[in-house]
Design a protein around this motif. Structure first.
Motif, PDB file in Angstrom:
ATOM      1  N   LYS A 272       5.252  -9.061  61.179  1.00  0.00           N
ATOM      2  CA  LYS A 272       5.422 -10.513  61.245  1.00  0.00           C
ATOM      3  C   LYS A 272       4.735 -11.089  62.477  1.00  0.00           C
ATOM      4  O   LYS A 272       4.021 -12.106  62.388  1.00  0.00           O
ATOM      5  CB  LYS A 272       6.915 -10.849  61.266  1.00  0.00           C
TER       6      LYS A 272
ATOM      7  N   ILE B   5       0.893 -11.013  62.001  1.00  0.00           N
ATOM      8  CA  ILE B   5       0.433 -12.060  61.085  1.00  0.00           C
ATOM      9  C   ILE B   5       0.392 -13.414  61.791  1.00  0.00           C
ATOM     10  O   ILE B   5      -0.579 -14.171  61.658  1.00  0.00           O
ATOM     11  CB  ILE B   5       1.353 -12.131  59.844  1.00  0.00           C
ATOM     12  N   LEU B   6       1.423 -13.712  62.550  1.00  0.00           N
ATOM     13  CA  LEU B   6       1.495 -15.009  63.243  1.00  0.00           C
ATOM     14  C   LEU B   6       0.499 -15.094  64.396  1.00  0.00           C
ATOM     15  O   LEU B   6      -0.135 -16.131  64.606  1.00  0.00           O
ATOM     16  CB  LEU B   6       2.926 -15.242  63.759  1.00  0.00           C
TER      17      LEU B   6
ATOM     18  N   LEU C 252      -1.134 -16.361  58.436  1.00  0.00           N
ATOM     19  CA  LEU C 252      -0.209 -17.199  57.672  1.00  0.00           C
ATOM     20  C   LEU C 252       0.709 -17.934  58.641  1.00  0.00           C
ATOM     21  O   LEU C 252       0.840 -17.553  59.806  1.00  0.00           O
ATOM     22  CB  LEU C 252       0.636 -16.347  56.717  1.00  0.00           C
ATOM     23  N   GLN C 253       1.335 -18.974  58.148  1.00  0.00           N
ATOM     24  CA  GLN C 253       2.326 -19.687  58.944  1.00  0.00           C
ATOM     25  C   GLN C 253       3.660 -18.955  58.854  1.00  0.00           C
ATOM     26  O   GLN C 253       3.859 -18.081  58.005  1.00  0.00           O
ATOM     27  CB  GLN C 253       2.486 -21.133  58.423  1.00  0.00           C
ATOM     28  N   ASP C 254       4.581 -19.299  59.741  1.00  0.00           N
ATOM     29  CA  ASP C 254       5.898 -18.672  59.723  1.00  0.00           C
ATOM     30  C   ASP C 254       6.716 -19.272  58.581  1.00  0.00           C
ATOM     31  O   ASP C 254       7.447 -20.245  58.751  1.00  0.00           O
ATOM     32  CB  ASP C 254       6.607 -18.898  61.061  1.00  0.00           C
TER      33      ASP C 254
ATOM     34  N   THR D 152       4.833 -15.137  54.845  1.00  0.00           N
ATOM     35  CA  THR D 152       4.854 -14.186  55.959  1.00  0.00           C
ATOM     36  C   THR D 152       6.052 -13.259  55.852  1.00  0.00           C
ATOM     37  O   THR D 152       5.941 -12.039  56.043  1.00  0.00           O
ATOM     38  CB  THR D 152       4.912 -14.941  57.298  1.00  0.00           C
ATOM     39  N   HIS D 153       7.206 -13.820  55.533  1.00  0.00           N
ATOM     40  CA  HIS D 153       8.423 -13.024  55.429  1.00  0.00           C
ATOM     41  C   HIS D 153       8.324 -11.990  54.307  1.00  0.00           C
ATOM     42  O   HIS D 153       8.737 -10.841  54.476  1.00  0.00           O
ATOM     43  CB  HIS D 153       9.633 -13.934  55.186  1.00  0.00           C
TER      44      HIS D 153
ATOM     45  N   ALA E 281       5.635  -9.173  55.314  1.00  0.00           N
ATOM     46  CA  ALA E 281       6.174  -8.291  56.344  1.00  0.00           C
ATOM     47  C   ALA E 281       7.294  -7.417  55.773  1.00  0.00           C
ATOM     48  O   ALA E 281       7.425  -6.239  56.136  1.00  0.00           O
ATOM     49  CB  ALA E 281       6.690  -9.110  57.518  1.00  0.00           C
TER      50      ALA E 281
END
Length: 313
Positions: A206, A209-210, A215-217, A221-222, A225
């Protein structure tokens, strides 16, 4: 931190555990395949729960779809949720503890200036949290494995537990209170592997990625991850999970030597009789269950955190 981390982790874990219970049940059934077949050689005589003078060929080992189809055909749709009450208790005890402790350790070990936590410390926090959570939740874990495996036994040998409380009560009466912690060393080892790999992987993927702006949070993303974390956890824990399942499920009769003397004995007998890849029995349903479990777990966790963000407890 405090109790909030325990509450958030517990709610998310119960939702994830109940959602993926049928896949977990199929995984257990696959891990037990080949164990109780009549043995014709002296490789593994103590492992045969059934006594028979009939010479039979080893049963055909089937895959996820085959095991699931046979389970529904022979035991009905309701069998897919055999032991779900034990799953709820297990998640309440085990996952609530590990998620809450990991949250506390993460808060204490995160650098206050950079707001980051090294991967080694994430793994260490996960191992500590997983070990304590497993010790607390082992009775429910034993009950869950037995309830999930009961339908594969002959009618005369089934334990017929009515609920997780009935299972625990029968185990205490018939085998003593120590039976509730049978396989606890395996449970703890598995929990250390799963928690450290799962939570550390999720946080690290996570963050990557951020940081890279991929991707945005948010949900994407969730989910990404979570899938990565679920796969890593499955690879790391499957061999221990197979041995844990077999040790917990073994039938102990007074005056008769138990099928396994312990975890090492179980591992050696399993590999000797069925080959090294027997330790990865149920890997497909493990991944199939672990990935969606992890996704539901962390997506639910992120949403629960939003609900609880304005509360302190």
């Amino acid at each position: 931190m405090g109790l909030k981390g325990f509450a958030e982790g517990g709610i998310a874990s119960i939702v994830a555990g109940c959602s993926t219970h049928p896949l977990d049940l199929i995984k257990v059934r696959m891990q037990l395949q080949g164990e109780s077949a009549p043995i014709q050689t002296n490789l593994r005589p103590a492992l045969a729960f059934q006594t028979s003078t009939t010479v039979n060929a080893p049963p055909l080992r089937v895959g996820v779809i085959g095991v699931g189809s046979r389970l529904i055909r022979e035991e009905g749709m309701r069998a897919l949720f055999s032991g779900v009450s034990a799953t709820v208790l297990r998640q309440t005890l085990y996952s609530t503890t590990r998620m809450g402790l990991y949250d506390i350790l993460k808060g204490k070990w995160t650098d206050p200036e950079t707001k980051t936590m090294p991967l080694t410390k994430k793994i260490g926090a996960g191992a500590i949290a997983g070990a304590i959570g497993a010790a607390v939740g082992n009775p429910a874990d034993v009950a869950m494995v037995r309830m999930q495996a009961d339908g594969r036994l002959p009618l005369a040998e089934r334990r017929n537990y009515k609920s997780v409380l009935d299972a625990i009560t029968q185990m205490i009466r018939g085998e003593g209170v120590t039976s509730l912690w049978r396989g606890s060393s395996l449970t703890i080892n598995r929990a250390m592997l799963v928690t450290s790999s799962q939570l550390a992987s999720y946080d690290s993927v996570k963050e990557t990625i951020l940081e890279k702006g991929l991707l945005q949070d948010g949900l994407g993303t969730h989910v990404l991850a979570s899938f990565a974390a679920g796969f890593v956890a499955s690879v790391a824990s499957n061999p221990v999970d197979v041995i844990k399942t077999r040790v917990m499920n073994m039938k102990v009769v007074a005056g008769v030597a138990p099928p396994y003397k312990g975890a090492v004995d179980c591992a050696l007998k399993t590999v000797k009789a069925e080959g090294i890849m027997a330790l990865y029995k149920g890997f497909v349903p493990t991944v199939s269950r672990q990935a969606p479990f992890t996704v539901v777990l962390f997506v639910t966790l992120e949403q629960v955190r939003k609900v609880f963000k304005d509360y302190d407890f």
